[in-house]
Scaffold this motif. Structure first.
Motif, PDB file in Angstrom:
ATOM      1  N   ASP A   1       9.545  -0.933  -0.244  1.00 59.48           N
ATOM      2  CA  ASP A   1       8.399  -1.296   0.715  1.00 59.48           C
ATOM      3  C   ASP A   1       7.461  -0.397   0.305  1.00 59.48           C
TER       4      ASP A   1
ATOM      5  N   GLN B   1      -7.144  -6.048  14.017  1.00 57.00           N
ATOM      6  CA  GLN B   1      -6.338  -7.288  14.253  1.00 57.00           C
ATOM      7  C   GLN B   1      -7.076  -8.581  14.768  1.00 57.00           C
TER       8      GLN B   1
ATOM      9  N   HIS C   1      -3.054  -6.563  -0.635  1.00 55.64           N
ATOM     10  CA  HIS C   1      -3.952  -6.724   0.372  1.00 55.64           C
ATOM     11  C   HIS C   1      -3.490  -5.542   1.749  1.00 55.64           C
ATOM     12  N   ASP C   2      -2.244  -5.400   1.716  1.00 56.03           N
ATOM     13  CA  ASP C   2      -1.849  -4.413   2.815  1.00 56.03           C
ATOM     14  C   ASP C   2      -2.313  -3.104   2.631  1.00 56.03           C
ATOM     15  N   THR C   3      -2.975  -2.686   1.397  1.00 53.84           N
ATOM     16  CA  THR C   3      -3.389  -1.258   1.016  1.00 53.84           C
ATOM     17  C   THR C   3      -4.913  -1.186   0.665  1.00 53.84           C
TER      18      THR C   3
ATOM     19  N   ARG D   1      -7.177  -0.050  15.419  1.00 53.78           N
ATOM     20  CA  ARG D   1      -6.181  -1.305  14.994  1.00 53.78           C
ATOM     21  C   ARG D   1      -6.201  -2.338  15.743  1.00 53.78           C
TER      22      ARG D   1
ATOM     23  N   TYR E   1      -4.454  -6.845   8.148  1.00 58.38           N
ATOM     24  CA  TYR E   1      -4.975  -6.164   7.017  1.00 58.38           C
ATOM     25  C   TYR E   1      -6.593  -6.154   7.162  1.00 58.38           C
ATOM     26  N   TYR E   2      -6.905  -4.770   6.788  1.00 62.32           N
ATOM     27  CA  TYR E   2      -8.203  -4.487   6.911  1.00 62.32           C
ATOM     28  C   TYR E   2      -9.083  -5.084   5.538  1.00 62.32           C
TER      29      TYR E   2
ATOM     30  N   SER F   1      -3.328 -11.057  10.309  1.00 62.34           N
ATOM     31  CA  SER F   1      -2.413 -10.406   9.448  1.00 62.34           C
ATOM     32  C   SER F   1      -2.353  -8.971   9.629  1.00 62.34           C
TER      33      SER F   1
ATOM     34  N   SER G   1       3.438  -0.652  -2.739  1.00 61.39           N
ATOM     35  CA  SER G   1       1.932  -1.128  -2.639  1.00 61.39           C
ATOM     36  C   SER G   1       1.288   0.579  -2.406  1.00 61.39           C
TER      37      SER G   1
END
Length: 292
Positions: free
Chosen positions: A205, A116, A168-170, A112, A123-124, A121, A208
């Motif tokens: 929430d 970062q 983006h977050d998934t 992680r 995001y990967y 953000s 995604s």
């Protein structure tokens, strides 16, 4: 629109709070409206946070609020002997083997902290996608290759279908964790397919996550999951308009019960949080507040 089966899918990582209760009651109301039966599916693969007391709290809460379900364990011992996700490990491994054989996943060594550092953000961005790290290398996770993912179709309750792009977050979501255990996205899809769930109720929430799972089921060539209907409900907010959280100990049902609160008291609290103009003190009055 009629449905066959929906589910309550709590995670025993803390004591249930009012947000969990809201989701349970909404699921029960939708089941009644659509004719679906209800499965209790407890997601217990996060073994680091698993505690038997948290599982017992699920049964205690459902009993206290008189929330019915048609399938699933009735006691802690029944859950651990027959219904724990540990008993479905072969099914998860089979799904992972399919993804591996199709070249749909890649190994990732990123922590992680490293993710970062590359993107503030969090995001990967697919750092390991082209490195060809062997899938059997120790201490690596497996991620889905979502780089060329097309539009994802999702059917929302009561029947509207829309197309979405991968959020983006998934992007490049994890399907197998570093410890070799299946990640949530994979186990959830495999479980819903295994039990035949076709109506899935979740908080907004998790939309995604739904899109990730729809993409995943396509890679597993399991179209039945993609035919499911999803309902993403608004989240109840606590103090300072923050999302309720188990880790923060937000308004746990257990605490309220120990304070001497009755089900009618909990309905009153939920009604206020939902912005009800009139006092709510029963399941029937709670249902009237729902836009379903």
């Amino acid at each position: 629109m009629n449905h066959q089966l929906t589910r309550l899918a709590p995670t025993p990582s803390g004591f249930l709070h009012l947000g969990n209760l809201y989701s349970f009651l909404l699921t029960q109301a939708l089941a009644e409206k659509t004719g679906a039966k209800i499965l209790l599916r407890i997601d217990d693969l996060d073994r680091e946070r698993y505690q038997a007391a948290y599982v017992q709290d699920i049964f205690d809460t459902l009993d206290f609020m008189e929330i019915r379900y048609d399938m699933g364990p009735k006691t802690l011992s029944e859950f651990e002997k027959e219904w724990s996700q540990i008993h479905r490990m072969d099914k998860y491994r089979e799904a992972l083997e399919i993804l591996s054989a199709k070249g749909a996943v890649f190994a990732c060594e990123c922590s992680r902290k490293k993710i970062q550092q590359y993107d503030s953000s969090g995001y990967y961005l697919g750092l390991c996608q082209t490195l060809r790290i062997p899938l059997d290398k120790e201490n690596t996770s497996w991620r889905m290759d979502t780089f060329e993912t097309d539009f994802i179709k999702m059917k929302s309750y009561p029947g509207e279908t829309k197309s979405y792009t991968m959020p983006h977050d998934t992007a490049f979501f994890v399907v197998r964790k570093r410890d070799g255990l299946p990640a949530y996205q994979l186990s959830s899809v495999v479980d819903d397919l295994h039990f035949g769930v076709d109506l899935i109720v979740r908080g907004k929430d998790l939309q995604s996550s739904t899109l990730a799972q729809l993409m995943l089921s396509g890679s597993l060539e399991q179209p039945k999951f993609n035919e499911s209907t999803f309902h993403h409900h608004p989240l109840l907010k606590g103090a300072k308009n923050k999302k309720l959280s188990k880790s923060a100990g937000d308004t746990s049902i257990q605490f309220l019960r120990k304070e001497g609160k009755k089900p009618a008291d909990l309905y009153r609290i939920l009604g206020k949080m939902m912005g009800a103009k009139e006092q709510v003190s029963s399941y029937g009055e709670f249902k009237e507040l729902l836009d379903i």
